[in-house]
Design a protein around this motif. Structure first.
Motif, PDB file in Angstrom:
ATOM      1  N   ARG A 191       0.113   0.980   7.762  1.00 18.25           N
ATOM      2  CA  ARG A 191      -0.583  -0.241   7.340  1.00 18.25           C
ATOM      3  C   ARG A 191      -2.092  -0.079   7.527  1.00 18.25           C
ATOM      4  O   ARG A 191      -2.552   0.612   8.445  1.00 18.25           O
ATOM      5  N   THR A 217       3.639  -1.301   3.805  1.00 18.95           N
ATOM      6  CA  THR A 217       3.644  -0.014   3.117  1.00 18.95           C
ATOM      7  C   THR A 217       4.885   0.081   2.234  1.00 18.95           C
ATOM      8  O   THR A 217       5.896  -0.585   2.475  1.00 18.95           O
ATOM      9  N   ASN A 223       4.755   7.752  -0.123  1.00 20.15           N
ATOM     10  CA  ASN A 223       3.383   7.551   0.355  1.00 20.15           C
ATOM     11  C   ASN A 223       2.513   8.686  -0.163  1.00 20.15           C
ATOM     12  O   ASN A 223       2.988   9.810  -0.364  1.00 20.15           O
ATOM     13  N   THR A 255       0.847  -1.193   0.000  1.00 17.77           N
ATOM     14  CA  THR A 255       0.000   0.000   0.000  1.00 17.77           C
ATOM     15  C   THR A 255       0.878   1.238   0.000  1.00 17.77           C
ATOM     16  O   THR A 255       1.986   1.223   0.547  1.00 17.77           O
TER      17      THR A 255
END
Length: 319
Positions: A228, A237, A246, A223
């Protein structure tokens, strides 16, 4: 001459006062007719589903129909571009995602609008996002996928519907040395279909993947959220994996610039009531693993500027 001038001045002032009074009355009685909610993504995806659920609830709260209309394309920029030129009267609003206002304009120089060219009404939800592959793929992790591509000396095909995912694969490529062949698709649901059909290796999806994972048809590898996911704690992550990237593409409602303050306030209050309704929150979470996050108009604008400032250095390195 003086008498004629004074007469014209008096008439002009009367007309101006009538227009002002009519405008004020309209704002005070808002809404007096149906509201169009333009949705910047195709039906079936997380943004579309959020918009339609909220539209239904807003119809009840405001006492007028809120009618969803699909305006998909460009990761939400097609909708935003149309919203830019709509009348600032509260009867046209737009459901989209933050990247269309913060990231895509940095990447696509044909998009000339800025964050402050809109009245951003509220932040509503954010997704449980993931890089996904077919469940029968030999890749059990992102490392497996990258190692396989290196060994075979091939580029990985990647279905992308938003700018953030293109920036993400750039970060992965820079760190791993693996090339990605980015294939634009119109909506996350289409990207998922392409992967399930075996036409594309992998894609990124903002919550639309969860149903496929639960059904055993897809596997989540990572992700790009900063932490998480609550519902998928085993999915790492990208930051954890060393890719230093991110980005949370939050889902939000906007309106044209110069929306009257009292109309903005009424929509803010209605949206807060809608998104904080326990049944709405449960439906969005259970159906799409969306998490609710209400921000008012002022805080949403501040968030958008912060997000843009954070990604701007990454965009400068984008190939």
């Amino acid at each position: 001459m003086t008498f004629r001038f004074n007469t014209l001045l008096t008439a002009s002032m009367a007309i101006f006062a009538a227009i002002f009074t009519a405008g004020a009355a309209t704002a005070a009685g808002y809404p007096e007719k149906p509201i169009t909610m333009m949705i910047g993504f195709n039906p079936g995806g997380a943004v579309d589903t959020t918009g339609r659920i909220i539209a239904d609830k807003l119809s009840k709260i405001l006492g007028q129909p809120v009618v969803p209309v699909t305006k998909a394309g460009g990761g939400g920029t097609v909708m935003a571009s149309q919203l830019l030129n709509a009348a600032p009267d509260g009867y046209t609003i737009g459901m989209g995602a933050s990247a269309a206002y913060t990231l895509t304009p940095l990447i696509n120089k044909n998009i000339t609008y800025k964050i402050d060219d809109f009245t951003h009404l509220a932040t509503l939800t954010y997704p449980s996002d993931a890089i996904v592959v077919k469940a029968d793929s030999p890749w059990k992790s992102l490392k497996d996928m990258l190692d396989s591509a290196k060994k075979e000396g091939k580029a990985l095909s990647f279905a992308s519907q938003v700018s953030a995912s293109r920036l993400m694969v750039q970060a992965i490529s820079e760190k791993s040395g693996v090339e990605f062949k980015v294939i634009p698709v119109k909506g996350g649901a289409i990207g998922i279909q392409e992967v399930l059909g075996g036409h594309i290796d992998t894609t990124w999806s903002g919550s639309g993947w969860t149903e496929q994972v639960r059904a055993g048809k897809m596997r989540a590898l990572a992700t790009m959220a900063p932490d998480r996911m609550k519902d998928f704690p085993d999915v790492p992550t990208l930051d954890e994996l060393g890719f230093n990237f991110n980005f949370v593409d939050t889902f939000m409602l906007s309106a044209p610039k110069n929306l009257p303050a009292d109309v903005t306030a009424k929509l803010e209050a209605a949206l807060k009531q809608a998104i904080e309704d326990p049944e709405i929150e449960k439906t969005l979470h259970d159906k799409l693993k969306l998490l609710t996050k209400y921000r008012n108009s002022k805080d949403t604008a501040a968030f958008l500027h912060q997000q843009q400032d954070r990604v701007a250095p990454m965009v400068a390195k984008l190939k």
